[in-house]
Structures are given as C-alpha cells and as structure tokens.
Design an enzyme around this catalytic site. Structure first.
Site, mmCIF file in Angstrom:
data_model
loop_
_atom_site.group_PDB
_atom_site.id
_atom_site.type_symbol
_atom_site.label_atom_id
_atom_site.label_comp_id
_atom_site.label_asym_id
_atom_site.label_seq_id
_atom_site.Cartn_x
_atom_site.Cartn_y
_atom_site.Cartn_z
ATOM 1 N N LYS A 174 -49.237 -43.368 34.961
ATOM 2 C CA LYS A 174 -49.008 -42.425 33.817
ATOM 3 C C LYS A 174 -49.660 -41.178 33.772
ATOM 4 O O LYS A 174 -50.880 -40.979 33.689
ATOM 5 C CB LYS A 174 -49.165 -43.305 32.419
ATOM 6 N N PRO A 175 -48.970 -39.939 34.072
ATOM 7 C CA PRO A 175 -49.716 -38.498 34.193
ATOM 8 C C PRO A 175 -50.113 -38.176 32.630
ATOM 9 O O PRO A 175 -49.441 -38.659 31.750
ATOM 10 C CB PRO A 175 -48.565 -37.713 34.771
ATOM 11 N N SER A 177 -49.658 -36.127 29.399
ATOM 12 C CA SER A 177 -48.329 -35.634 28.835
ATOM 13 C C SER A 177 -48.066 -34.252 29.247
ATOM 14 O O SER A 177 -46.823 -33.963 29.446
ATOM 15 C CB SER A 177 -48.404 -35.328 27.344
ATOM 16 N N GLY A 227 -60.299 -39.895 32.671
ATOM 17 C CA GLY A 227 -60.061 -38.871 31.345
ATOM 18 C C GLY A 227 -61.224 -38.921 30.513
ATOM 19 O O GLY A 227 -62.541 -39.016 31.266
ATOM 20 N N SER A 228 -61.019 -38.716 29.484
ATOM 21 C CA SER A 228 -62.251 -38.289 28.551
ATOM 22 C C SER A 228 -62.888 -39.701 28.196
ATOM 23 O O SER A 228 -62.504 -40.728 28.300
ATOM 24 C CB SER A 228 -61.887 -37.798 27.439
ATOM 25 N N GLU A 249 -63.507 -43.198 35.047
ATOM 26 C CA GLU A 249 -63.980 -41.899 35.542
ATOM 27 C C GLU A 249 -63.801 -41.010 34.356
ATOM 28 O O GLU A 249 -62.762 -40.647 33.916
ATOM 29 C CB GLU A 249 -62.902 -41.348 36.945
ATOM 30 N N CYS A 283 -64.334 -32.131 36.002
ATOM 31 C CA CYS A 283 -65.248 -33.307 35.488
ATOM 32 C C CYS A 283 -66.607 -33.205 36.366
ATOM 33 O O CYS A 283 -67.789 -33.248 35.799
ATOM 34 C CB CYS A 283 -64.666 -34.714 35.782
ATOM 35 N N GLU A 386 -69.817 -32.046 26.573
ATOM 36 C CA GLU A 386 -69.098 -31.585 28.047
ATOM 37 C C GLU A 386 -68.368 -30.468 27.593
ATOM 38 O O GLU A 386 -67.613 -30.155 26.694
ATOM 39 C CB GLU A 386 -68.051 -32.836 28.505
HETATM 40 P P1 NAD Z 1 -57.783 -37.899 28.047
HETATM 41 O O1 NAD Z 1 -58.736 -38.600 28.059
HETATM 42 O O2 NAD Z 1 -57.276 -36.890 26.985
HETATM 43 O O3 NAD Z 1 -56.236 -38.296 29.025
HETATM 44 C C1 NAD Z 1 -56.275 -38.829 30.076
HETATM 45 C C2 NAD Z 1 -55.068 -39.764 30.258
HETATM 46 O O4 NAD Z 1 -55.393 -40.774 29.454
HETATM 47 C C3 NAD Z 1 -53.886 -39.041 29.798
HETATM 48 O O5 NAD Z 1 -52.863 -39.506 30.931
HETATM 49 C C4 NAD Z 1 -53.498 -39.434 28.498
HETATM 50 O O6 NAD Z 1 -52.029 -39.740 28.210
HETATM 51 C C5 NAD Z 1 -54.026 -40.998 28.496
HETATM 52 N N1 NAD Z 1 -54.457 -41.694 27.384
HETATM 53 C C6 NAD Z 1 -54.861 -41.124 26.093
HETATM 54 N N2 NAD Z 1 -55.203 -41.974 25.267
HETATM 55 C C7 NAD Z 1 -54.666 -43.341 25.752
HETATM 56 C C8 NAD Z 1 -54.961 -44.621 25.382
HETATM 57 N N3 NAD Z 1 -55.228 -44.788 24.091
HETATM 58 N N4 NAD Z 1 -54.433 -45.412 26.186
HETATM 59 C C9 NAD Z 1 -54.062 -45.338 27.665
HETATM 60 N N5 NAD Z 1 -54.017 -43.969 27.985
HETATM 61 C C10 NAD Z 1 -54.172 -42.829 27.113
HETATM 62 O O7 NAD Z 1 -58.243 -36.630 29.405
HETATM 63 P P2 NAD Z 1 -57.915 -35.436 29.515
HETATM 64 O O8 NAD Z 1 -58.051 -34.283 28.454
HETATM 65 O O9 NAD Z 1 -56.423 -35.439 30.048
HETATM 66 O O10 NAD Z 1 -58.698 -34.824 30.763
HETATM 67 C C11 NAD Z 1 -59.964 -34.461 30.781
HETATM 68 C C12 NAD Z 1 -61.170 -35.255 30.654
HETATM 69 O O11 NAD Z 1 -61.140 -35.952 31.939
HETATM 70 C C13 NAD Z 1 -62.451 -34.726 30.606
HETATM 71 O O12 NAD Z 1 -63.162 -35.318 29.927
HETATM 72 C C14 NAD Z 1 -62.889 -34.713 32.000
HETATM 73 O O13 NAD Z 1 -64.446 -34.589 32.351
HETATM 74 C C15 NAD Z 1 -62.233 -36.149 32.466
HETATM 75 N N6 NAD Z 1 -62.061 -35.975 33.996
HETATM 76 C C16 NAD Z 1 -62.905 -36.995 34.745
HETATM 77 C C17 NAD Z 1 -62.896 -37.016 36.041
HETATM 78 C C18 NAD Z 1 -63.793 -38.090 36.844
HETATM 79 O O14 NAD Z 1 -63.283 -38.305 37.791
HETATM 80 N N7 NAD Z 1 -65.086 -38.471 36.367
HETATM 81 C C19 NAD Z 1 -62.053 -36.400 36.566
HETATM 82 C C20 NAD Z 1 -61.272 -35.407 36.015
HETATM 83 C C21 NAD Z 1 -61.265 -35.513 34.615
#
Ligand code: NAD
Length: 484
Positions: A174-175, A177, A227-228, A249, A283, A386
């Site tokens: 799931k990428p 959005s 993700g975050s 991650e 990240c 962050e």
């Molecule tokens: P995000 O957490 O908003 O979204 C990440 C993914 O999770 C998206 O596909 C989103 O649709 C999905 N998602 C959101 N809520 C969800 C839920 N309740 N259940 C299931 N899936 C859900 O993050 P973002 O804004 O897309 O990316 C930025 C964040 O990612 C930053 O905090 C960054 O540090 C982190 N990040 C970490 C790494 C790492 O390897 N540690 C690498 C890249 C980015």
C-alpha cells in the site's frame, strides 16, 4: 488512470471511486488512481492466501529467476518510470533515477539471496534419547503487507518486496496516497514478467481505511511499515494485539559530528547531501549538525556558500549552471510545518544564515529555499521534533563527550555520523552513539547489504541486509529422535 494490481489483474476500486494525484511542482494532475476501500484490501488478502502455498513451495532459484525477469522489465522502462516518479513526488530527475537504481540493486540483492536461505542443525543433550538432534528449518511466515511513505516510494517498496518474495511470502503493497503511480507501474511490470497471481499486489487508497483493513486482517501474518512515529503507534495498536510480525521504520533526527581533524571538503559534502537530498524529506537525513569550535567558522562558511547554490524548481528541469536543482516539498502541509518549526526557533533566538523563505515567482509549487540556522535553543522544535525538510540547525561543541551527549539527547535513534581521522574518536562514537546505524566519514546512506533500522522512537526491527529475511521467515524447530 493507473489501476491497482489484485490477483494478477489490473482492477478498479470495488466502489468505482477514484482520486487524482497531483504534481507538487505545479499542482497539475498527473493521473488518477482507484480509491480503494476495505473490500479491496480483503480481495487482495484472499488472493495472497490462495497464492501462499504455491509460492512458498516454488524452488528458490525459480523465485529468483522470476524476480530477475521483473527487474529486467523495470530496466526496459527506466526512463518513463523516472519521469513519472519526478512528476508525482517532486524530486529532481537525477534523484528519481538514483532512487530507481537503488531499488533495482536491492531487488537483485534479494533475488541472489533466495537460494541461500538455509537452516541449522543443533546438537541436543542425550538425556531423552542419545541419538536425537534438532534441525531449525526456516519457513515463510505467510501473507505480508508493506506500507510505504511518499518520500522514497520505490526504494522503500523494494525493501519490503525483495525479502518477502525471496523468502516465499506473498506481499501486498500500500503506497502513500500521494505517490501510488510509479509503484503500481512497477508492480504491474513484475506481475507481467511472470510472478504467479496474488504473489505481489498493490492497492491504492487511504491509510486509515484501506491500510487499516490490511494490517488488521487475521490472515495477514507480517506487517512492515515505513512511516511516521504516529502511524507506527497506530499500527502497533491494531496489529500488535493480533500477534503479527511487525517491523517499524519510523522517524529520525540524525546527528552529524565534525571533529577538527576531519576532511572538511568531504564533511561539507556529507552535510549537504545528508540534509538537502530529496529536499530534506528523508528519515536518515542529517537533522542536527555538531561542529567542534576549532572548525565552526570555516565549516559554516563553506556550507552556507554551497547552500546558496541550490536553485528550487521543477524536478523535470535542470538548474542553471553551476547551481543544483532542489525540487519542491511534497505537499503544502509539509512546507507549512517546516515554516512553523523554523519560526519557532527564530522566536527562541535562532539566526537564519541562509534560506528559510519561499522563492519568488514559483507560486504553483511548494518550493522553499534551503536553510542553515545557528544559535538554536535545545528547546526549539527544530531540535525536539523531526524536521522533514531542508532546514539544518548547527551547534558548536567543545569536545567529543559533549557532542555525543547532545547528539544522544533525542527521542530518535535512526542514524548518526562522525567525521574524523582519529581512530579513538571514531571508535568512541561507534560505541556510544544511540542509533541503529553509525557512519564514519561517510554520508548517511542505507546500503542494501547492511541491516537498516533505528532504536528508541525510530522504530523496531530491521530492513536491508540478509537480516531482513529473518522478518519473513519462521525458524521451525524440528527434533529428530528415536530413528534407530
Ligand atoms: P505516514 O506515517 O503519514 O504514512 C506512511 C504510510 O502509512 C502511508 O502509506 C499511509 O497511507 C499509511 N498509513 C497512515 N495511517 C495508517 C494507518 N492507521 N494504518 C495503516 N496505514 C496507515 O508517513 P509519511 O508522511 O508518508 O512519511 C514520512 C515519515 O516516514 C517520516 O516520519 C519519516 O521519517 C518516515 N520515514 C522513515 C523511514 C525509515 O526507514 N526509518 C524512511 C522513510 C520515511
């Protein structure tokens, strides 16, 4: 429209709804995708469940062959995929090309490992049966889900797809959005190259509904999120109580320490790439820079000079020579947050040496002039949160103990670096830095060959390296006794 890939077919959302993906450089619609809902997630899981047995029992070298066939198809389409990634994400073409190459390298790495997965034999105490022995057999864990953010949509898909497929697990991606297009094209190409239906699928739609349905589904055994930290918490709350194998991650605030004996030219380049690559939306970016007082002025002058050469603009175009193209931030919200974080630091006494404002004449995109900031209070949001954009706070330190203590005083622990030729200092930093990865005289980069992941609020588990396979395999203990 770019459709989803479920059970080997290009499909629309079951409810027929779609949404538009916009270019962060100019707000234009790049394409539309299905607005997937819970029913689509369930259809994908059902197809993955049906595919699991056959994929788990496919000979490892055959799995590798099919992955490599998919890689060949991606290579044939590299130029179009690179352009599409720039259009939907905003990063300049040379960065998009670099991301795709990193993805291909990682996929090749895991294709190579598919046939190297092996178990172990354990000698057992003779009390029960003098001739018994144990065998630890690795088995694929089952249906897996990879949830990917928008900053590096393709490499971060690869860090999930590669080990899952090599280990014999079907996986649903799931990428984010806002970045589904290149992802779906690549998943389609890998399917066309011969992966059995249901082994690799991609669904598009919101995390809170579609993503949530995937991670809570009882047939899903493995969840890999990048993700975050907030999303990480939600995933733990949903998938944790169901005893799924989870890796997270999450965010980071990597410190970089520059000692007086460092190669200044290389260290300045390390800070430039470390902080401003992908417009700072990474990240493992350098998010706090600690300079020894002996080199503080010299380093800052060189850094500011270089940052002035960045030219914000559409990622599809080149910057005017000798400047460096920096793309827009990915969303308006992303830019607003960076502006607020910088304003908070300035209110607390920080001085902006360069950038930090919106470039003139580029109103259609989320552009931002990269910044260097000094005299930053430890209480400011630039330190406590962050910072997911091109703003670099710089601090002066007197010695290594102070640098490491300040670097470690963070809720995050993803990466860190030290720049020195002094082995004693390098060794001290490698041992004492509280992070999952430490680089010595090297930019913050996630090699496919090395385990990648954080400590503290930066997450749990590891991706990359042969270690990533462990998260897709169950070590089944088999005891052979009484065979005589
Ligand atoms: P995000 O957490 O908003 O979204 C990440 C993914 O999770 C998206 O596909 C989103 O649709 C999905 N998602 C959101 N809520 C969800 C839920 N309740 N259940 C299931 N899936 C859900 O993050 P973002 O804004 O897309 O990316 C930025 C964040 O990612 C930053 O905090 C960054 O540090 C982190 N990040 C970490 C790494 C790492 O390897 N540690 C690498 C890249 C980015």
């Amino acid at each position: 429209m770019t459709q989803m890939v479920i059970n080997g077919e290009w499909v629309d959302a079951s409810g027929g709804k779609t949404y538009e993906v916009k270019n962060p450089a100019n707000g234009e619609v790049v394409d539309s995708v299905p607005l997937g809902a819970a029913g689509d997630a369930r259809a994908a899981v059902e197809a993955a469940v049906a595919a699991f047995g056959e994929w788990a029992n496919t000979a490892p070298d055959k799995r590798a062959e099919l992955i490599m066939a998919g890689i060949a198809r991606v290579k044939e389409n590299l130029s179009d995929l690179t352009t599409l990634l720039t259009k939907e994400q905003g990063k300049p073409l040379f960065e998009a090309g670099g991301e795709l190459h990193h993805f291909l390298h990682g996929m090749e790495f895991y294709a190579g490992l598919a046939s190297k997965i092996r178990g172990e034999m354990a000698p057992l105490p003779p009390a029960m049966n003098p001739k018994s022995y144990g065998v630890i057999m690795p088995f694929p864990v089952g249906v897996s889900v990879g949830i990917v953010p928008w900053n590096f949509p393709i490499t971060l898909m690869g860090t999930k797809v590669g080990p899952a497929l090599a280990a014999g697990c079907p996986i649903i991606i799931k990428p984010a959005s806002t970045t589904p297009l290149t992802t779906m094209k690549i998943i389609g190409l890998l399917n066309e190259a011969g992966l059995p239906p249901g082994v690799l699928q991609g669904v598009t739609g919101p995390g809170k509904t579609l993503g949530n349905e995937l991670i809570s589904h009882p047939e899903v055994r493995r969840v890999a999120l990048t993700g975050s930290s907030e999303t990480g918490e939600q995933v733990m709350q949903v998938a944790g109580p169901k005893f799924k194998r989870i890796s997270l991650e999450l965010g980071g605030s990597d410190p970089m320490i520059v000692c007086p004996d460092a190669d200044m030219r290389k260290a300045v380049n390390g800070a430039m790439i470390g902080r401003y690559w992908n417009a700072g939306q990474a990240c493992l970016a350098v998010k706090r820079l600690y300079l020894f007082e002996e080199v503080y002025d010299e380093f800052l002058e060189a850094l500011v000079d270089k940052v002035k050469r960045y030219e914000p603009g559409d990622g599809l175009t080149k910057a005017e020579k000798p400047n460096i193209r920096i793309g827009p931030l990915h969303t308006a919200g992303q830019r607003a947050e960076i502006q607020e974080q910088l304003a908070d630091a300035v209110e607390r006494g920080a001085e902006v040496l360069v950038g930090g404002d919106i470039p003139a004449g580029l109103d259609n995109g989320h552009y931002y002039n990269p910044a260097v900031v000094v005299n930053v209070s430890e209480e400011s949001r630039l330190v406590t949160e962050e910072v997911f954009g091109p703003v670099l706070p710089v601090f002066k330190v007197s010695n290594l103990d102070e640098a490491i203590a300040r670097a470690n005083a963070s809720q995050w622990g993803l990466g860190s670096s030290i720049w020195t030729n002094n082995m004693k200092w390098a060794n001290q930093a490698a041992r004492e830095m509280q992070s999952g990865m430490v680089w010595v005289n090297q930019i913050h980069y996630g090699y496919d060959e090395m385990p990648f992941g954080g400590v503290k609020a930066s997450g749990i588990g590891r991706e990359h390296g042969p270690e990533a396979l462990d998260y897709y395999l169950e070590p089944k203990s088999v005891v052979f006794g009484g065979l005589d």
